[in-house]
Design an enzyme around this catalytic site. Structure first.
Site, PDB file in Angstrom:
ATOM      1  N   HIS A   1       6.435  -1.260   3.389  1.00  0.00           N
ATOM      2  CA  HIS A   1       6.345  -2.685   3.707  1.00  0.00           C
ATOM      3  C   HIS A   1       5.614  -3.397   2.591  1.00  0.00           C
ATOM      4  CE1 HIS A   1       3.104  -0.425   5.669  1.00  0.00           C
ATOM      5  NE2 HIS A   1       2.305  -1.466   5.446  1.00  0.00           N
TER       6      HIS A   1
ATOM      7  N   ASN B   1       0.845  -1.189   0.000  1.00  0.00           N
ATOM      8  CA  ASN B   1       0.000   0.000   0.000  1.00  0.00           C
ATOM      9  C   ASN B   1       0.883   1.242   0.000  1.00  0.00           C
ATOM     10  OD1 ASN B   1      -2.553  -1.332   0.187  1.00  0.00           O
ATOM     11  ND2 ASN B   1      -2.109  -1.784   2.340  1.00  0.00           N
TER      12      ASN B   1
ATOM     13  N   HIS C   1       3.414  -6.707   1.997  1.00  0.00           N
ATOM     14  CA  HIS C   1       2.697  -7.818   2.628  1.00  0.00           C
ATOM     15  C   HIS C   1       2.907  -9.061   1.774  1.00  0.00           C
ATOM     16  CE1 HIS C   1      -0.069  -5.289   5.224  1.00  0.00           C
ATOM     17  NE2 HIS C   1       0.256  -4.382   4.305  1.00  0.00           N
TER      18      HIS C   1
END
Ligand code: AMP
Length: 125
Positions: free
Chosen positions: A110, A97, A112
């Site tokens: 980050h 995101n 996922h």
């Protein structure tokens, strides 16, 4: 609150604290460029977060400012984590995101990594 992808890096964000060892994490992998650990609120049987060790708000910040070595090291680390966890045969999903519309919550890049069951459609319709 969702992250504004254009904001400066906030070194008090939760992943910065994890990188400094101020908050515990369940590490699955780390090297010079990346740290991977289990998400605290897993949304799949396997839900791991892979973060760069450098201070980057999101994919935009990272892709614009990180060195070639940091980018290569991070991308290779994501692949290594999936491979080492035995996820290649049945597959996995990566998601990063960036900014308000994506609902990014933590202002440190980050990725996922989801796996462990058929993951369904990519986005809620
Ligand atoms: P995002 O919405 O893409 O910013 O995702 C942030 C993710 O970080 C969520 O899936 C959270 O469950 C996860 N998270 C937040 N705090 C921690 C923590 N201390 N350790 C592990 N994962 C966390």
């Amino acid at each position: 609150m969702a992250v504004d992808a254009t904001q400066p890096y906030d070194d008090q964000n939760v992943f910065a604290k994890i990188l400094r060892g101020e908050i515990p994490n369940k590490t699955v992998y780390q090297d010079e460029f990346a740290l991977a650990f289990h998400d605290i609120n897993p949304q799949a049987p396997t839900h791991v977060l892979v973060i760069p060790k450098g201070a980057y708000v999101c994919w935009d910040d990272f892709s614009a400012k990180a060195s070639d070595a940091e980018i290569a090291g991070f991308v290779r680390a994501v692949g290594t984590v999936a491979r080492d966890m035995g996820l290649v045969a049945l597959g996995y999903r990566l998601l990063a995101n960036a900014g308000t519309d994506s609902h990014q919550e933590v202002p440190h890049l980050h990725v996922h990594l989801f796996a462990g069951k058929p993951l369904g459609p990519m986005l809620v319709r």
